[in-house]
Design an enzyme around this catalytic site. Structure first.
Site, short mmCIF file in Angstrom:
data_model
loop_
_atom_site.label_atom_id
_atom_site.label_comp_id
_atom_site.label_asym_id
_atom_site.label_seq_id
_atom_site.Cartn_x
_atom_site.Cartn_y
_atom_site.Cartn_z
N ASP A 8 -32.89 -1.23 16.35
CA ASP A 8 -33.63 0.32 15.57
C ASP A 8 -34.92 0.00 15.40
OD1 ASP A 8 -33.31 -1.69 13.57
OD2 ASP A 8 -32.09 -1.84 12.74
N HIS A 9 -34.66 1.09 14.54
CA HIS A 9 -35.97 1.41 13.93
C HIS A 9 -36.63 -0.06 13.68
CE1 HIS A 9 -32.98 1.41 10.22
NE2 HIS A 9 -34.21 1.23 9.58
N CYS A 65 -33.79 -5.32 15.78
CA CYS A 65 -33.56 -4.87 14.85
C CYS A 65 -34.68 -6.44 13.95
CB CYS A 65 -32.46 -4.63 14.04
SG CYS A 65 -31.34 -6.24 13.58
N GLY A 66 -34.89 -5.47 12.61
CA GLY A 66 -35.63 -6.45 11.70
C GLY A 66 -35.48 -8.13 11.61
N THR A 67 -33.90 -8.48 11.40
CA THR A 67 -33.57 -9.87 12.14
C THR A 67 -32.96 -10.39 13.63
OG1 THR A 67 -31.63 -9.46 10.96
CG2 THR A 67 -33.10 -9.95 9.29
N GLY A 68 -32.65 -9.23 13.69
CA GLY A 68 -31.81 -9.71 14.83
C GLY A 68 -30.41 -9.67 14.88
N GLY A 70 -27.65 -8.41 13.13
CA GLY A 70 -26.71 -6.94 12.81
C GLY A 70 -26.98 -6.88 14.14
N HIS A 98 -26.58 -23.31 28.60
CA HIS A 98 -24.86 -23.65 28.34
C HIS A 98 -24.37 -22.73 28.03
CE1 HIS A 98 -26.39 -27.48 26.31
NE2 HIS A 98 -26.81 -27.33 27.79
N ASN A 99 -24.79 -21.46 27.74
CA ASN A 99 -23.62 -20.53 26.83
C ASN A 99 -24.09 -18.86 28.03
OD1 ASN A 99 -25.86 -20.89 24.19
ND2 ASN A 99 -23.31 -21.93 24.59
N ARG A 109 -38.98 -8.52 12.33
CA ARG A 109 -39.59 -9.38 10.48
C ARG A 109 -39.92 -10.59 10.69
NH1 ARG A 109 -36.22 -4.46 7.99
NH2 ARG A 109 -36.57 -2.78 8.84
N ARG A 132 -19.47 -28.88 33.60
CA ARG A 132 -18.32 -28.68 32.12
C ARG A 132 -18.70 -27.21 31.38
NH1 ARG A 132 -24.20 -31.71 30.78
NH2 ARG A 132 -24.31 -30.79 28.32
N HIS A 133 -20.12 -26.30 31.25
CA HIS A 133 -20.40 -25.59 30.98
C HIS A 133 -19.33 -23.91 30.49
CE1 HIS A 133 -23.89 -27.41 28.01
NE2 HIS A 133 -24.36 -28.01 29.92
N ARG A 136 -16.33 -23.84 28.90
CA ARG A 136 -16.51 -23.42 27.34
C ARG A 136 -16.89 -22.05 27.85
NH1 ARG A 136 -20.68 -28.38 27.15
NH2 ARG A 136 -18.19 -30.33 26.94
C1 RB5 Z 1 -32.92 -2.05 8.86
O1 RB5 Z 1 -33.68 -2.30 7.33
C2 RB5 Z 1 -32.51 -3.64 8.85
O2 RB5 Z 1 -31.70 -3.29 7.60
C3 RB5 Z 1 -31.80 -3.77 10.65
O3 RB5 Z 1 -32.67 -3.94 11.20
C4 RB5 Z 1 -31.57 -5.67 10.68
O4 RB5 Z 1 -32.04 -6.67 10.35
C5 RB5 Z 1 -30.19 -6.00 10.76
O5 RB5 Z 1 -29.30 -6.26 10.70
#
Ligand code: RB5
Length: 144
Positions: A8-9, A65-68, A70, A98-99, A109, A132-133, A136
């Site tokens: 995303d942005h 994404c910002g946090t990864g 979402g 493992h996964n 971010r 073993r993985h 699972r």
């Molecule tokens: C966008 O502002 C932010 O919410 C998105 O990039 C992400 O961090 C969501 O999980």
């Protein structure tokens, strides 16, 4: 290996860095968007990359994404996708061994560019350990 990549942005700038890194390594990729920093909705891009990998057209996916968070949730809603949000090298390696993670999620971010590139390299180079993985991961795949 063919990689589908999307963001995303909030992940757009890191995606550009990772794309350059893939190009430098001669790794084939397709960018499924977003293509600028205009505000968009991360589920659209997590879903697009998830579906591209689940279809078999691409072996692996990278979502940012910002946090990864979402975008990894979105990718994980696609049947057959095992998306792993990684902010360190140990998790990147374990998510493959493992996964058998087929999508890597990164948070622009949260981590720096050089760490992100290192995580990508480890994640692309590490094989599923099986053994073993396997049982699972089979259970994960049979949850729906
Ligand atoms: C966008 O502002 C932010 O919410 C998105 O990039 C992400 O961090 C969501 O999980």
């Amino acid at each position: 290996m063919r990689i589908a990549i999307g963001s995303d942005h909030g992940g757009f700038r890191l995606k550009k860095e990772i794309i350059q890194h893939l190009k430098d390594k001669g790794i084939e990729y397709t960018d499924l968007g977003t293509y600028d920093e205009k505000s968009v909705d991360y589920p659209d891009f997590g879903r697009a990359v998830g579906e591209a990998v689940a279809s078999g057209k691409f072996e692996r996916g990278i979502v940012i994404c910002g946090t990864g968070i979402g975008i990894s949730i979105a990718a994980n809603k696609v049947p057959g996708i095992r998306a792993a949000l990684c902010g360190d090298c140990f998790s990147a390696k374990a998510s493959r061994e493992h996964n058998d993670a087929n999508v890597l999620a990164l948070g622009e971010r949260v981590i720096g560019t050089e760490l992100a590139k290192m995580i990508v390299d480890i994640w692309l180079d590490t094989k599923f350990a099986g053994g073993r993985h396997k049982n699972r991961v089979d259970k994960l795949n049979n949850m729906w």
